[in-house]
Motif scaffolding. Sequence first.
Motif, PDB file in Angstrom:
ATOM      1  N   MET A   1       7.863  -5.287   1.899  1.00  0.00           N
ATOM      2  CA  MET A   1       7.381  -6.514   2.540  1.00  0.00           C
ATOM      3  C   MET A   1       8.511  -7.532   2.583  1.00  0.00           C
ATOM      4  O   MET A   1       9.351  -7.578   1.682  1.00  0.00           O
ATOM      5  CB  MET A   1       6.203  -7.091   1.763  1.00  0.00           C
ATOM      6  CG  MET A   1       4.967  -6.211   1.746  1.00  0.00           C
ATOM      7  SD  MET A   1       3.663  -6.862   0.654  1.00  0.00           S
ATOM      8  CE  MET A   1       4.411  -6.559  -0.958  1.00  0.00           C
ATOM      9  N   VAL A   2       8.498  -8.356   3.621  1.00  0.00           N
ATOM     10  CA  VAL A   2       9.431  -9.479   3.727  1.00  0.00           C
ATOM     11  C   VAL A   2       8.642 -10.714   4.133  1.00  0.00           C
ATOM     12  O   VAL A   2       7.590 -10.612   4.778  1.00  0.00           O
ATOM     13  CB  VAL A   2      10.562  -9.209   4.752  1.00  0.00           C
ATOM     14  CG1 VAL A   2      11.417  -8.032   4.332  1.00  0.00           C
ATOM     15  CG2 VAL A   2       9.985  -9.005   6.159  1.00  0.00           C
ATOM     16  N   THR A   3       9.151 -11.886   3.768  1.00  0.00           N
ATOM     17  CA  THR A   3       8.500 -13.126   4.177  1.00  0.00           C
ATOM     18  C   THR A   3       9.478 -14.286   4.074  1.00  0.00           C
ATOM     19  O   THR A   3      10.491 -14.202   3.364  1.00  0.00           O
ATOM     20  CB  THR A   3       7.254 -13.421   3.318  1.00  0.00           C
ATOM     21  OG1 THR A   3       6.480 -14.447   3.938  1.00  0.00           O
ATOM     22  CG2 THR A   3       7.637 -13.881   1.907  1.00  0.00           C
ATOM     23  N   ASP A   4       9.149 -15.365   4.789  1.00  0.00           N
ATOM     24  CA  ASP A   4       9.866 -16.623   4.621  1.00  0.00           C
ATOM     25  C   ASP A   4       8.879 -17.753   4.320  1.00  0.00           C
ATOM     26  O   ASP A   4       9.198 -18.927   4.469  1.00  0.00           O
ATOM     27  CB  ASP A   4      10.708 -16.965   5.861  1.00  0.00           C
ATOM     28  CG  ASP A   4       9.879 -17.187   7.118  1.00  0.00           C
ATOM     29  OD1 ASP A   4       8.652 -16.919   7.089  1.00  0.00           O
ATOM     30  OD2 ASP A   4      10.447 -17.635   8.133  1.00  0.00           O
TER      31      ASP A   4
ATOM     32  N   ASP B   1       0.883  -1.172   0.000  1.00  0.00           N
ATOM     33  CA  ASP B   1       0.000   0.000   0.000  1.00  0.00           C
ATOM     34  C   ASP B   1       0.918   1.219   0.000  1.00  0.00           C
ATOM     35  O   ASP B   1       1.197   1.809   1.038  1.00  0.00           O
ATOM     36  CB  ASP B   1      -0.917   0.002   1.222  1.00  0.00           C
ATOM     37  CG  ASP B   1      -1.830   1.220   1.242  1.00  0.00           C
ATOM     38  OD1 ASP B   1      -2.484   1.485   0.225  1.00  0.00           O
ATOM     39  OD2 ASP B   1      -1.879   1.909   2.284  1.00  0.00           O
ATOM     40  N   GLN B   2       1.411   1.566  -1.165  1.00  0.00           N
ATOM     41  CA  GLN B   2       2.549   2.479  -1.298  1.00  0.00           C
ATOM     42  C   GLN B   2       2.184   3.938  -1.082  1.00  0.00           C
ATOM     43  O   GLN B   2       1.337   4.492  -1.779  1.00  0.00           O
ATOM     44  CB  GLN B   2       3.177   2.268  -2.680  1.00  0.00           C
ATOM     45  CG  GLN B   2       3.765   0.872  -2.834  1.00  0.00           C
ATOM     46  CD  GLN B   2       4.140   0.501  -4.252  1.00  0.00           C
ATOM     47  OE1 GLN B   2       4.341  -0.670  -4.543  1.00  0.00           O
ATOM     48  NE2 GLN B   2       4.247   1.475  -5.145  1.00  0.00           N
ATOM     49  N   THR B   3       2.861   4.543  -0.107  1.00  0.00           N
ATOM     50  CA  THR B   3       2.682   5.966   0.178  1.00  0.00           C
ATOM     51  C   THR B   3       4.033   6.647   0.410  1.00  0.00           C
ATOM     52  O   THR B   3       4.114   7.638   1.113  1.00  0.00           O
ATOM     53  CB  THR B   3       1.764   6.166   1.401  1.00  0.00           C
ATOM     54  OG1 THR B   3       2.256   5.373   2.492  1.00  0.00           O
ATOM     55  CG2 THR B   3       0.328   5.750   1.079  1.00  0.00           C
ATOM     56  N   HIS B   4       5.087   6.074  -0.181  1.00  0.00           N
ATOM     57  CA  HIS B   4       6.448   6.651  -0.108  1.00  0.00           C
ATOM     58  C   HIS B   4       6.983   6.693   1.319  1.00  0.00           C
ATOM     59  O   HIS B   4       7.689   7.624   1.708  1.00  0.00           O
ATOM     60  CB  HIS B   4       6.489   8.031  -0.752  1.00  0.00           C
ATOM     61  CG  HIS B   4       6.173   8.009  -2.220  1.00  0.00           C
ATOM     62  ND1 HIS B   4       7.110   7.704  -3.174  1.00  0.00           N
ATOM     63  CD2 HIS B   4       5.011   8.218  -2.887  1.00  0.00           C
ATOM     64  CE1 HIS B   4       6.553   7.739  -4.369  1.00  0.00           C
ATOM     65  NE2 HIS B   4       5.276   8.044  -4.224  1.00  0.00           N
ATOM     66  N   THR B   5       6.660   5.638   2.094  1.00  0.00           N
ATOM     67  CA  THR B   5       7.219   5.497   3.434  1.00  0.00           C
ATOM     68  C   THR B   5       8.434   4.565   3.369  1.00  0.00           C
ATOM     69  O   THR B   5       8.809   4.082   2.303  1.00  0.00           O
ATOM     70  CB  THR B   5       6.185   4.865   4.383  1.00  0.00           C
ATOM     71  OG1 THR B   5       5.984   3.489   3.996  1.00  0.00           O
ATOM     72  CG2 THR B   5       4.859   5.593   4.337  1.00  0.00           C
ATOM     73  N   THR B   6       9.011   4.295   4.541  1.00  0.00           N
ATOM     74  CA  THR B   6       9.989   3.210   4.657  1.00  0.00           C
ATOM     75  C   THR B   6       9.442   2.139   5.595  1.00  0.00           C
ATOM     76  O   THR B   6      10.199   1.457   6.290  1.00  0.00           O
ATOM     77  CB  THR B   6      11.352   3.724   5.159  1.00  0.00           C
ATOM     78  OG1 THR B   6      11.163   4.444   6.379  1.00  0.00           O
ATOM     79  CG2 THR B   6      12.024   4.605   4.129  1.00  0.00           C
ATOM     80  N   ASN B   7       8.134   1.983   5.606  1.00  0.00           N
ATOM     81  CA  ASN B   7       7.496   0.951   6.420  1.00  0.00           C
ATOM     82  C   ASN B   7       7.594  -0.396   5.712  1.00  0.00           C
ATOM     83  O   ASN B   7       7.189  -0.529   4.562  1.00  0.00           O
ATOM     84  CB  ASN B   7       6.023   1.285   6.675  1.00  0.00           C
ATOM     85  CG  ASN B   7       5.845   2.567   7.465  1.00  0.00           C
ATOM     86  OD1 ASN B   7       6.715   2.954   8.243  1.00  0.00           O
ATOM     87  ND2 ASN B   7       4.722   3.241   7.264  1.00  0.00           N
ATOM     88  N   VAL B   8       8.132  -1.387   6.431  1.00  0.00           N
ATOM     89  CA  VAL B   8       8.292  -2.735   5.895  1.00  0.00           C
ATOM     90  C   VAL B   8       7.437  -3.691   6.727  1.00  0.00           C
ATOM     91  O   VAL B   8       7.585  -3.747   7.951  1.00  0.00           O
ATOM     92  CB  VAL B   8       9.765  -3.186   5.914  1.00  0.00           C
ATOM     93  CG1 VAL B   8       9.898  -4.619   5.411  1.00  0.00           C
ATOM     94  CG2 VAL B   8      10.621  -2.241   5.061  1.00  0.00           C
ATOM     95  N   ARG B   9       6.570  -4.427   6.077  1.00  0.00           N
ATOM     96  CA  ARG B   9       5.652  -5.345   6.761  1.00  0.00           C
ATOM     97  C   ARG B   9       6.144  -6.784   6.638  1.00  0.00           C
ATOM     98  O   ARG B   9       6.527  -7.226   5.547  1.00  0.00           O
ATOM     99  CB  ARG B   9       4.247  -5.227   6.166  1.00  0.00           C
ATOM    100  CG  ARG B   9       3.217  -6.175   6.771  1.00  0.00           C
ATOM    101  CD  ARG B   9       1.842  -5.946   6.134  1.00  0.00           C
ATOM    102  NE  ARG B   9       0.869  -6.953   6.536  1.00  0.00           N
ATOM    103  CZ  ARG B   9       0.132  -6.915   7.639  1.00  0.00           C
ATOM    104  NH1 ARG B   9       0.276  -5.883   8.474  1.00  0.00           N
ATOM    105  NH2 ARG B   9      -0.730  -7.866   7.923  1.00  0.00           N
ATOM    106  N   VAL B  10       6.132  -7.496   7.734  1.00  0.00           N
ATOM    107  CA  VAL B  10       6.396  -8.936   7.721  1.00  0.00           C
ATOM    108  C   VAL B  10       5.080  -9.619   7.365  1.00  0.00           C
ATOM    109  O   VAL B  10       4.093  -9.499   8.106  1.00  0.00           O
ATOM    110  CB  VAL B  10       6.901  -9.419   9.091  1.00  0.00           C
ATOM    111  CG1 VAL B  10       7.123 -10.929   9.066  1.00  0.00           C
ATOM    112  CG2 VAL B  10       8.186  -8.691   9.478  1.00  0.00           C
ATOM    113  N   VAL B  11       5.042 -10.309   6.235  1.00  0.00           N
ATOM    114  CA  VAL B  11       3.790 -10.913   5.786  1.00  0.00           C
ATOM    115  C   VAL B  11       3.846 -12.428   5.930  1.00  0.00           C
ATOM    116  O   VAL B  11       4.913 -13.047   5.834  1.00  0.00           O
ATOM    117  CB  VAL B  11       3.444 -10.509   4.340  1.00  0.00           C
ATOM    118  CG1 VAL B  11       3.261  -9.007   4.238  1.00  0.00           C
ATOM    119  CG2 VAL B  11       4.514 -10.956   3.363  1.00  0.00           C
ATOM    120  N   THR B  12       2.674 -13.007   6.174  1.00  0.00           N
ATOM    121  CA  THR B  12       2.550 -14.448   6.392  1.00  0.00           C
ATOM    122  C   THR B  12       1.452 -14.996   5.492  1.00  0.00           C
ATOM    123  O   THR B  12       0.809 -14.254   4.739  1.00  0.00           O
ATOM    124  CB  THR B  12       2.218 -14.759   7.855  1.00  0.00           C
ATOM    125  OG1 THR B  12       0.883 -14.301   8.137  1.00  0.00           O
ATOM    126  CG2 THR B  12       3.207 -14.089   8.805  1.00  0.00           C
TER     127      THR B  12
END
Length: 285
Positions: free
Chosen positions: A120-123, A89-100
């Motif tokens: 976003m990051v995930t494993d 949900d791009q708004t030019h932040t540096t917020n990174v969400r861990v997604v599952t």
Amino acid sequence: MNIKWKEHEKQHMQVRQSGEVVYLAYPALEEIGIVKHGFSTRIGGVSEGIFSTMNLSFTRGDDRDAVMENYRRITAALGVDVENIVTSDQTHTTNVRVVTGKDAGKGILKPRDYKDVDGMVTDVPGLVLATFYADCVPLFFVDPVKRAIGLSHSGWRGTVRKMGKVTVETMIRQYGSEPEHILAAIGPSICQDCYEVSEDVAEAFSGEFPADEILKKGRKTEEGQKYQLDLWRSNELVMLEAGIKPEHISRPGICTCCNPDLLFSHRASHGKRGNLGAFLALDSI
């Protein structure tokens, strides 16, 4: 297909085609053997007019059914499942969400329950990270040791605030990644020759980066001095600062603004355009 590659750039990115769908990919990421990835082009979709043909945005005025068909086509080409996509949900932040796995389908088949997420990051194997572009910089990260991935959107605001480093730090904190193991790629975006910025933006960058590496003085206007900003080199410097090895960084060699028939560009189209998509997923074990 007449693609204008940047002649001074080593060509890390290559063209791929599956049926009518044309997309771009990095051999360095393909060779790892644990991810599926790609960056869409305008070619191979069903949208019309300014959205022709592979538009991946639901919010710019395109027909929703056409956009959904475009998603079906690009995911089939990449060998991933549309129901497993999770979007930013791009708004030019540096917020990174861990997604599952609970996030699968959000932004495509069901509403997002989060906002202001540019990375976003995930494993989780099979989960498809998706971010969107029309000149800004996609950043891909793959840790083959911890089997974790990251995908981030970095416009000039994200770049000057070092979104790439924030993404790597999130992978370190969440998965125990070691930067020297991470392979990274800078995606298709606007090149320095096309990217003119105002003096205040240039000053913001010169406070964070060596100006002689990323800025060239441009034309003088009534509004003030203009500069040409190199977002590719800026993001490469961010990745190096984060601890990624230089030989593990791939650059795009292709500019969105120089290739308006192949790629959507906000600047080239004066805002009359669709969105491209970057996709990254861990292969299912």
